[in-house]
Scaffold this motif. Structure first.
Motif, PDB file in Angstrom:
ATOM      1  N   MET A   1      41.979 -59.528  13.303  1.00  0.00           N
ATOM      2  CA  MET A   1      41.557 -58.651  12.240  1.00  0.00           C
ATOM      3  C   MET A   1      41.060 -59.506  11.080  1.00  0.00           C
ATOM      4  SD  MET A   1      43.787 -56.125   9.926  1.00  0.00           S
ATOM      5  CE  MET A   1      43.655 -54.551  10.662  1.00  0.00           C
ATOM      6  N   ALA A   2      39.884 -59.189  10.613  1.00  0.00           N
ATOM      7  CA  ALA A   2      39.291 -59.938   9.511  1.00  0.00           C
ATOM      8  C   ALA A   2      39.594 -59.236   8.195  1.00  0.00           C
ATOM      9  CB  ALA A   2      37.790 -60.040   9.699  1.00  0.00           C
ATOM     10  N   LEU A   3      39.868 -60.024   7.193  1.00  0.00           N
ATOM     11  CA  LEU A   3      40.096 -59.483   5.852  1.00  0.00           C
ATOM     12  C   LEU A   3      38.767 -59.439   5.113  1.00  0.00           C
ATOM     13  CD1 LEU A   3      43.345 -61.302   4.730  1.00  0.00           C
ATOM     14  CD2 LEU A   3      43.086 -58.933   5.413  1.00  0.00           C
ATOM     15  N   ILE A   4      38.509 -58.316   4.489  1.00  0.00           N
ATOM     16  CA  ILE A   4      37.279 -58.148   3.717  1.00  0.00           C
ATOM     17  C   ILE A   4      37.675 -57.979   2.263  1.00  0.00           C
ATOM     18  CG2 ILE A   4      35.245 -56.714   3.327  1.00  0.00           C
ATOM     19  CD1 ILE A   4      35.419 -55.906   6.261  1.00  0.00           C
ATOM     20  N   ARG A   5      37.079 -58.787   1.434  1.00  0.00           N
ATOM     21  CA  ARG A   5      37.380 -58.739   0.015  1.00  0.00           C
ATOM     22  C   ARG A   5      36.730 -57.498  -0.603  1.00  0.00           C
ATOM     23  NH1 ARG A   5      36.977 -63.805  -3.874  1.00  0.00           N
ATOM     24  NH2 ARG A   5      38.303 -62.945  -5.472  1.00  0.00           N
ATOM     25  N   TRP A   6      37.517 -56.753  -1.372  1.00  0.00           N
ATOM     26  CA  TRP A   6      37.021 -55.558  -2.033  1.00  0.00           C
ATOM     27  C   TRP A   6      36.388 -55.938  -3.353  1.00  0.00           C
ATOM     28  CZ3 TRP A   6      39.183 -52.450  -6.290  1.00  0.00           C
ATOM     29  CH2 TRP A   6      38.496 -51.264  -6.468  1.00  0.00           C
ATOM     30  N   GLU A   7      35.126 -55.522  -3.542  1.00  0.00           N
ATOM     31  CA  GLU A   7      34.413 -55.815  -4.771  1.00  0.00           C
ATOM     32  C   GLU A   7      34.015 -54.487  -5.423  1.00  0.00           C
ATOM     33  OE1 GLU A   7      31.246 -58.631  -4.355  1.00  0.00           O
ATOM     34  OE2 GLU A   7      32.346 -59.703  -2.780  1.00  0.00           O
ATOM     35  N   PRO A   8      34.710 -54.122  -6.500  1.00  0.00           N
ATOM     36  CA  PRO A   8      34.419 -52.826  -7.142  1.00  0.00           C
ATOM     37  C   PRO A   8      32.968 -52.706  -7.609  1.00  0.00           C
ATOM     38  CG  PRO A   8      36.388 -53.835  -8.093  1.00  0.00           C
ATOM     39  CD  PRO A   8      35.797 -54.823  -7.154  1.00  0.00           C
ATOM     40  N   ALA A   9      32.349 -53.794  -8.067  1.00  0.00           N
ATOM     41  CA  ALA A   9      30.967 -53.730  -8.550  1.00  0.00           C
ATOM     42  C   ALA A   9      30.018 -53.297  -7.427  1.00  0.00           C
ATOM     43  CB  ALA A   9      30.530 -55.076  -9.108  1.00  0.00           C
ATOM     44  N   ARG A  10      30.264 -53.781  -6.221  1.00  0.00           N
ATOM     45  CA  ARG A  10      29.420 -53.394  -5.088  1.00  0.00           C
ATOM     46  C   ARG A  10      29.598 -51.909  -4.783  1.00  0.00           C
ATOM     47  NH1 ARG A  10      30.909 -55.311   0.533  1.00  0.00           N
ATOM     48  NH2 ARG A  10      31.942 -56.874  -0.714  1.00  0.00           N
ATOM     49  N   GLU A  11      30.813 -51.411  -4.905  1.00  0.00           N
ATOM     50  CA  GLU A  11      31.069 -49.997  -4.660  1.00  0.00           C
ATOM     51  C   GLU A  11      30.349 -49.121  -5.690  1.00  0.00           C
ATOM     52  OE1 GLU A  11      32.684 -48.701  -2.052  1.00  0.00           O
ATOM     53  OE2 GLU A  11      32.932 -50.728  -1.289  1.00  0.00           O
ATOM     54  N   VAL A  12      30.360 -49.547  -6.951  1.00  0.00           N
ATOM     55  CA  VAL A  12      29.675 -48.792  -8.005  1.00  0.00           C
ATOM     56  C   VAL A  12      28.168 -48.798  -7.756  1.00  0.00           C
ATOM     57  CG1 VAL A  12      29.126 -48.751 -10.465  1.00  0.00           C
ATOM     58  CG2 VAL A  12      31.478 -49.126  -9.724  1.00  0.00           C
ATOM     59  N   ALA A  13      27.615 -49.936  -7.366  1.00  0.00           N
ATOM     60  CA  ALA A  13      26.181 -50.018  -7.084  1.00  0.00           C
ATOM     61  C   ALA A  13      25.815 -49.106  -5.920  1.00  0.00           C
ATOM     62  CB  ALA A  13      25.775 -51.458  -6.789  1.00  0.00           C
ATOM     63  N   SER A  14      26.645 -49.078  -4.903  1.00  0.00           N
ATOM     64  CA  SER A  14      26.404 -48.213  -3.753  1.00  0.00           C
ATOM     65  C   SER A  14      26.447 -46.737  -4.164  1.00  0.00           C
ATOM     66  CB  SER A  14      27.439 -48.488  -2.666  1.00  0.00           C
ATOM     67  OG  SER A  14      27.298 -47.594  -1.606  1.00  0.00           O
ATOM     68  N   LEU A  15      27.419 -46.382  -5.001  1.00  0.00           N
ATOM     69  CA  LEU A  15      27.528 -45.013  -5.485  1.00  0.00           C
ATOM     70  C   LEU A  15      26.298 -44.639  -6.314  1.00  0.00           C
ATOM     71  CD1 LEU A  15      29.193 -42.425  -5.854  1.00  0.00           C
ATOM     72  CD2 LEU A  15      30.251 -43.511  -7.839  1.00  0.00           C
ATOM     73  N   GLN A  16      25.840 -45.571  -7.152  1.00  0.00           N
ATOM     74  CA  GLN A  16      24.658 -45.309  -7.974  1.00  0.00           C
ATOM     75  C   GLN A  16      23.419 -45.097  -7.097  1.00  0.00           C
ATOM     76  OE1 GLN A  16      23.650 -48.382 -10.784  1.00  0.00           O
ATOM     77  NE2 GLN A  16      22.157 -47.099 -11.818  1.00  0.00           N
ATOM     78  N   GLN A  17      23.265 -45.886  -6.052  1.00  0.00           N
ATOM     79  CA  GLN A  17      22.130 -45.719  -5.149  1.00  0.00           C
ATOM     80  C   GLN A  17      22.167 -44.350  -4.478  1.00  0.00           C
ATOM     81  OE1 GLN A  17      22.534 -49.044  -2.527  1.00  0.00           O
ATOM     82  NE2 GLN A  17      21.402 -50.451  -3.879  1.00  0.00           N
ATOM     83  N   GLU A  18      23.339 -43.908  -4.068  1.00  0.00           N
ATOM     84  CA  GLU A  18      23.468 -42.600  -3.424  1.00  0.00           C
ATOM     85  C   GLU A  18      23.156 -41.463  -4.397  1.00  0.00           C
ATOM     86  OE1 GLU A  18      23.940 -41.570  -0.180  1.00  0.00           O
ATOM     87  OE2 GLU A  18      23.420 -43.675   0.106  1.00  0.00           O
ATOM     88  N   MET A  19      23.611 -41.614  -5.657  1.00  0.00           N
ATOM     89  CA  MET A  19      23.323 -40.585  -6.663  1.00  0.00           C
ATOM     90  C   MET A  19      21.819 -40.533  -6.956  1.00  0.00           C
ATOM     91  SD  MET A  19      26.051 -38.998  -7.319  1.00  0.00           S
ATOM     92  CE  MET A  19      25.684 -38.112  -8.797  1.00  0.00           C
ATOM     93  N   ASN A  20      21.176 -41.698  -7.059  1.00  0.00           N
ATOM     94  CA  ASN A  20      19.729 -41.740  -7.277  1.00  0.00           C
ATOM     95  C   ASN A  20      18.983 -41.075  -6.128  1.00  0.00           C
ATOM     96  OD1 ASN A  20      19.981 -43.056  -9.721  1.00  0.00           O
ATOM     97  ND2 ASN A  20      19.639 -45.092  -8.860  1.00  0.00           N
ATOM     98  N   ARG A  21      19.419 -41.340  -4.900  1.00  0.00           N
ATOM     99  CA  ARG A  21      18.795 -40.721  -3.730  1.00  0.00           C
ATOM    100  C   ARG A  21      18.974 -39.204  -3.769  1.00  0.00           C
ATOM    101  NH1 ARG A  21      20.187 -38.529   0.664  1.00  0.00           N
ATOM    102  NH2 ARG A  21      22.387 -38.995   0.417  1.00  0.00           N
ATOM    103  N   LEU A  22      20.167 -38.751  -4.131  1.00  0.00           N
ATOM    104  CA  LEU A  22      20.449 -37.321  -4.197  1.00  0.00           C
ATOM    105  C   LEU A  22      19.560 -36.635  -5.236  1.00  0.00           C
ATOM    106  CD1 LEU A  22      22.253 -34.869  -3.448  1.00  0.00           C
ATOM    107  CD2 LEU A  22      23.745 -35.578  -5.308  1.00  0.00           C
ATOM    108  N   PHE A  23      19.495 -37.215  -6.448  1.00  0.00           N
ATOM    109  CA  PHE A  23      18.672 -36.619  -7.491  1.00  0.00           C
ATOM    110  C   PHE A  23      17.189 -36.671  -7.134  1.00  0.00           C
ATOM    111  CE2 PHE A  23      22.428 -37.029 -10.221  1.00  0.00           C
ATOM    112  CZ  PHE A  23      22.414 -35.776 -10.792  1.00  0.00           C
ATOM    113  N   SER A  24      16.734 -37.761  -6.522  1.00  0.00           N
ATOM    114  CA  SER A  24      15.331 -37.853  -6.123  1.00  0.00           C
ATOM    115  C   SER A  24      14.985 -36.781  -5.103  1.00  0.00           C
ATOM    116  CB  SER A  24      15.034 -39.231  -5.538  1.00  0.00           C
ATOM    117  OG  SER A  24      15.112 -40.211  -6.530  1.00  0.00           O
ATOM    118  N   SER A  25      15.849 -36.594  -4.129  1.00  0.00           N
ATOM    119  CA  SER A  25      15.549 -35.590  -3.114  1.00  0.00           C
ATOM    120  C   SER A  25      15.615 -34.182  -3.686  1.00  0.00           C
ATOM    121  CB  SER A  25      16.506 -35.728  -1.926  1.00  0.00           C
ATOM    122  OG  SER A  25      17.834 -35.427  -2.316  1.00  0.00           O
ATOM    123  N   PHE A  26      16.488 -33.959  -4.676  1.00  0.00           N
ATOM    124  CA  PHE A  26      16.597 -32.640  -5.286  1.00  0.00           C
ATOM    125  C   PHE A  26      15.360 -32.310  -6.115  1.00  0.00           C
ATOM    126  CE2 PHE A  26      17.818 -29.947  -8.889  1.00  0.00           C
ATOM    127  CZ  PHE A  26      18.233 -28.811  -8.206  1.00  0.00           C
TER     128      PHE A  26
END
Length: 165
Positions: A1-26
């Motif tokens: 089992m590999a350990l993956i380091r959690w990076e909150p900044a990457r999670e926020v960037a991913s969330l922002q990209q999804e929100m931008n995609r949602l608003f663009s499609s709307f």
């Protein structure tokens, strides 16, 4: 089992990209639903705001429109430019038309600086470009207010005192 380091900044960037995609499609979704698979894009004309020595100039690209298709209003310190570009194509049952140019209603609002005279705003329409000239308000100079104490004059005079030794 590999350990993956959690990076909150990457999670926020991913969330922002999804929100931008949602608003663009709307907001890019067909207005009223074309129903036949066509995509209808919302039209927002490009506008520039330029400052000169004595005025602000708002320029809007409005190809295919004339002065009767555009409405300009100034109310409560807000300049509103609105209008509509109508579709120029007809629906064809046989064959296929490709429509890439956007059309529809638009409206843009700009808050004017305090002191702008609404009667002095002027507009010119030439070759599909609307130019609205907004004269700058005159510089407001502070007004000095004299202070009176009772019936005495505003100036307060003092006496020199000797320094104590």
């Amino acid at each position: 089992m590999a350990l993956i380091r959690w990076e909150p900044a990457r999670e926020v960037a991913s969330l922002q990209q999804e929100m931008n995609r949602l608003f663009s499609s709307f907001f890019d979704a067909p207005a009223g639903g074309a129903g036949n698979g066509e995509t209808v894009r919302r039209w927002v004309p490009a506008m520039d705001l330029v400052e000169t020595d004595d005025s602000f100039v708002l320029k809007a690209d409005l190809p295919g429109l004339d002065e009767n298709d555009v409405k300009i209003e100034v109310e409560d310190g807000v300049l509103t430019v609105s209008g509509e570009r109508k579709a120029e194509h007809e629906e064809k049952r046989e064959g296929y038309y490709r429509v890439e140019r956007a059309f529809g209603s638009f409206g843009r609002a700009l808050t004017l600086p305090d002191g702008v005279d609404p009667e002095a705003v002027s507009a010119n329409f030439d070759k599909g470009v609307l130019a609205i000239r907004i004269p700058k308000p005159e510089d407001r100079k502070p007004r000095k207010v004299a202070i009176k104490v009772g019936d005495k004059p505003a100036a307060i005079e003092g006496k020199e005192t000797e320094a104590k030794k």
